[in-house]
Motif scaffolding. Sequence first.
Motif, PDB file in Angstrom:
ATOM      1  N   LEU A   1      30.526  46.971  41.896  1.00 39.24           N
ATOM      2  CA  LEU A   1      29.950  45.642  41.930  1.00 39.24           C
ATOM      3  C   LEU A   1      30.613  44.777  40.862  1.00 39.24           C
ATOM      4  O   LEU A   1      29.983  43.986  40.180  1.00 39.24           O
ATOM      5  N   ALA A   2      31.914  45.010  40.710  1.00 42.73           N
ATOM      6  CA  ALA A   2      32.666  44.343  39.654  1.00 42.73           C
ATOM      7  C   ALA A   2      33.346  43.105  40.197  1.00 42.73           C
ATOM      8  O   ALA A   2      33.627  43.015  41.377  1.00 42.73           O
ATOM      9  N   SER A   3      33.622  42.171  39.319  1.00 39.85           N
ATOM     10  CA  SER A   3      34.321  40.960  39.723  1.00 39.85           C
ATOM     11  C   SER A   3      35.802  41.099  39.418  1.00 39.85           C
ATOM     12  O   SER A   3      36.192  41.779  38.493  1.00 39.85           O
ATOM     13  N   CYS A   4      36.593  40.462  40.239  1.00 34.38           N
ATOM     14  CA  CYS A   4      38.037  40.423  40.031  1.00 34.38           C
ATOM     15  C   CYS A   4      38.449  38.970  39.938  1.00 34.38           C
ATOM     16  O   CYS A   4      37.750  38.085  40.415  1.00 34.38           O
ATOM     17  N   SER A   5      39.590  38.721  39.383  1.00 31.13           N
ATOM     18  CA  SER A   5      40.094  37.360  39.254  1.00 31.13           C
ATOM     19  C   SER A   5      40.365  36.774  40.628  1.00 31.13           C
ATOM     20  O   SER A   5      41.076  37.351  41.437  1.00 31.13           O
ATOM     21  N   ALA A   6      39.825  35.596  40.890  1.00 28.25           N
ATOM     22  CA  ALA A   6      40.016  34.942  42.182  1.00 28.25           C
ATOM     23  C   ALA A   6      41.452  34.460  42.343  1.00 28.25           C
ATOM     24  O   ALA A   6      41.910  34.215  43.452  1.00 28.25           O
ATOM     25  N   MET A   7      42.175  34.334  41.241  1.00 25.66           N
ATOM     26  CA  MET A   7      43.540  33.824  41.287  1.00 25.66           C
ATOM     27  C   MET A   7      44.545  34.899  41.697  1.00 25.66           C
ATOM     28  O   MET A   7      45.614  34.593  42.181  1.00 25.66           O
TER      29      MET A   7
ATOM     30  N   GLU B   1      47.206  42.705  43.821  1.00 24.79           N
ATOM     31  CA  GLU B   1      47.098  42.690  42.363  1.00 24.79           C
ATOM     32  C   GLU B   1      45.689  43.045  41.917  1.00 24.79           C
ATOM     33  O   GLU B   1      45.509  43.787  40.962  1.00 24.79           O
ATOM     34  N   ARG B   2      44.699  42.528  42.615  1.00 28.20           N
ATOM     35  CA  ARG B   2      43.318  42.841  42.259  1.00 28.20           C
ATOM     36  C   ARG B   2      43.030  44.317  42.438  1.00 28.20           C
ATOM     37  O   ARG B   2      42.386  44.935  41.590  1.00 28.20           O
ATOM     38  N   ALA B   3      43.498  44.883  43.537  1.00 25.85           N
ATOM     39  CA  ALA B   3      43.272  46.315  43.775  1.00 25.85           C
ATOM     40  C   ALA B   3      43.965  47.137  42.704  1.00 25.85           C
ATOM     41  O   ALA B   3      43.400  48.092  42.175  1.00 25.85           O
ATOM     42  N   ARG B   4      45.202  46.763  42.377  1.00 25.41           N
ATOM     43  CA  ARG B   4      45.964  47.483  41.361  1.00 25.41           C
ATOM     44  C   ARG B   4      45.281  47.392  39.997  1.00 25.41           C
ATOM     45  O   ARG B   4      45.135  48.394  39.293  1.00 25.41           O
ATOM     46  N   ASP B   5      44.839  46.189  39.636  1.00 24.85           N
ATOM     47  CA  ASP B   5      44.163  45.999  38.346  1.00 24.85           C
ATOM     48  C   ASP B   5      42.861  46.787  38.276  1.00 24.85           C
ATOM     49  O   ASP B   5      42.556  47.418  37.265  1.00 24.85           O
ATOM     50  N   MET B   6      42.100  46.764  39.372  1.00 26.61           N
ATOM     51  CA  MET B   6      40.837  47.482  39.389  1.00 26.61           C
ATOM     52  C   MET B   6      41.084  48.987  39.278  1.00 26.61           C
ATOM     53  O   MET B   6      40.395  49.685  38.544  1.00 26.61           O
ATOM     54  N   PHE B   7      42.107  49.459  39.993  1.00 26.50           N
ATOM     55  CA  PHE B   7      42.447  50.878  39.936  1.00 26.50           C
ATOM     56  C   PHE B   7      42.805  51.280  38.512  1.00 26.50           C
ATOM     57  O   PHE B   7      42.320  52.283  37.994  1.00 26.50           O
TER      58      PHE B   7
ATOM     59  N   LEU C   1      39.802  51.514  36.251  1.00 25.52           N
ATOM     60  CA  LEU C   1      38.964  52.683  36.520  1.00 25.52           C
ATOM     61  C   LEU C   1      39.644  53.989  36.137  1.00 25.52           C
ATOM     62  O   LEU C   1      38.982  54.936  35.724  1.00 25.52           O
ATOM     63  N   ASP C   2      40.956  54.050  36.274  1.00 26.10           N
ATOM     64  CA  ASP C   2      41.715  55.275  36.007  1.00 26.10           C
ATOM     65  C   ASP C   2      41.938  55.399  34.496  1.00 26.10           C
ATOM     66  O   ASP C   2      43.038  55.238  33.992  1.00 26.10           O
ATOM     67  N   THR C   3      40.886  55.740  33.784  1.00 34.10           N
ATOM     68  CA  THR C   3      40.939  55.728  32.322  1.00 34.10           C
ATOM     69  C   THR C   3      41.855  56.795  31.735  1.00 34.10           C
ATOM     70  O   THR C   3      42.368  56.627  30.635  1.00 34.10           O
ATOM     71  N   ASN C   4      42.096  57.895  32.454  1.00 38.08           N
ATOM     72  CA  ASN C   4      42.985  58.921  31.918  1.00 38.08           C
ATOM     73  C   ASN C   4      44.426  58.762  32.396  1.00 38.08           C
ATOM     74  O   ASN C   4      45.293  59.544  32.020  1.00 38.08           O
ATOM     75  N   GLY C   5      44.680  57.762  33.232  1.00 39.84           N
ATOM     76  CA  GLY C   5      46.040  57.445  33.643  1.00 39.84           C
ATOM     77  C   GLY C   5      46.707  58.461  34.552  1.00 39.84           C
ATOM     78  O   GLY C   5      47.932  58.485  34.659  1.00 39.84           O
ATOM     79  N   ASP C   6      45.925  59.267  35.270  1.00 32.95           N
ATOM     80  CA  ASP C   6      46.528  60.294  36.136  1.00 32.95           C
ATOM     81  C   ASP C   6      46.791  59.806  37.562  1.00 32.95           C
ATOM     82  O   ASP C   6      47.151  60.589  38.426  1.00 32.95           O
ATOM     83  N   HIS C   7      46.603  58.526  37.806  1.00 36.54           N
ATOM     84  CA  HIS C   7      46.843  57.912  39.111  1.00 36.54           C
ATOM     85  C   HIS C   7      45.898  58.424  40.186  1.00 36.54           C
ATOM     86  O   HIS C   7      46.232  58.449  41.367  1.00 36.54           O
TER      87      HIS C   7
ATOM     88  N   GLU D   1      35.249  59.307  36.503  1.00 37.46           N
ATOM     89  CA  GLU D   1      35.650  57.963  36.087  1.00 37.46           C
ATOM     90  C   GLU D   1      34.833  56.902  36.822  1.00 37.46           C
ATOM     91  O   GLU D   1      34.451  55.882  36.240  1.00 37.46           O
ATOM     92  N   ILE D   2      34.566  57.169  38.084  1.00 40.98           N
ATOM     93  CA  ILE D   2      33.741  56.254  38.864  1.00 40.98           C
ATOM     94  C   ILE D   2      32.329  56.224  38.280  1.00 40.98           C
ATOM     95  O   ILE D   2      31.733  55.165  38.113  1.00 40.98           O
ATOM     96  N   GLU D   3      31.802  57.391  37.944  1.00 38.94           N
ATOM     97  CA  GLU D   3      30.464  57.470  37.355  1.00 38.94           C
ATOM     98  C   GLU D   3      30.400  56.727  36.019  1.00 38.94           C
ATOM     99  O   GLU D   3      29.423  56.022  35.742  1.00 38.94           O
ATOM    100  N   ALA D   4      31.429  56.859  35.205  1.00 35.07           N
ATOM    101  CA  ALA D   4      31.450  56.162  33.912  1.00 35.07           C
ATOM    102  C   ALA D   4      31.474  54.646  34.119  1.00 35.07           C
ATOM    103  O   ALA D   4      30.787  53.908  33.410  1.00 35.07           O
ATOM    104  N   ALA D   5      32.248  54.198  35.087  1.00 33.08           N
ATOM    105  CA  ALA D   5      32.306  52.764  35.370  1.00 33.08           C
ATOM    106  C   ALA D   5      30.967  52.262  35.905  1.00 33.08           C
ATOM    107  O   ALA D   5      30.508  51.173  35.544  1.00 33.08           O
TER     108      ALA D   5
END
Length: 141
Positions: free
Chosen positions: A13-19, A24-30, A33-39, A45-49
């Motif tokens: 239920l997060a907001s992304c930049s409308a611009m 880009e929004r999907a990439r930024d959101m990913f 969320l991917d806090t450990n950087g393992d792609h 990670e979803i639970e923490a978010a």
Amino acid sequence: MRRTIAILGSLLLASCSAMASDRERARDMFRELDTNGDHKLEFSEIEAARARLFDRLDVNRNGILDPQEIQAAVESAKSAKGAGAGMQLADLQLRKAMMDRNGDGKISRDEFASFIPDGLIKADADGDQALSLRELRSLRR
């Protein structure tokens, strides 16, 4: 890509930049969320978010999402991000019964954070409790 964004948006239920573009929004959101950087988006990670989101939504800080808080979030999303975001938050109202594991009619922080929608569980084709980019892409089909 729009389907992926909608799923992740519903998840957080997060907001992304409308611009930014959808990609880009999907990439930024990913990346966020991917806090450990393992792609991969691990369910942890979803639970923490979702726990962080709960903390923003729980305005009165009582550890429960009250109906008024849910409605306020829906209304805020509608006015800030348009009807699409409001619909994603409205989905929260529909999923309340599924999240309410103890049946007390309330959504606690733990219940909210640990809820992984069925669509995401099904997308985890290899059963590793994480969503690879390939698995995420399958959601838009």
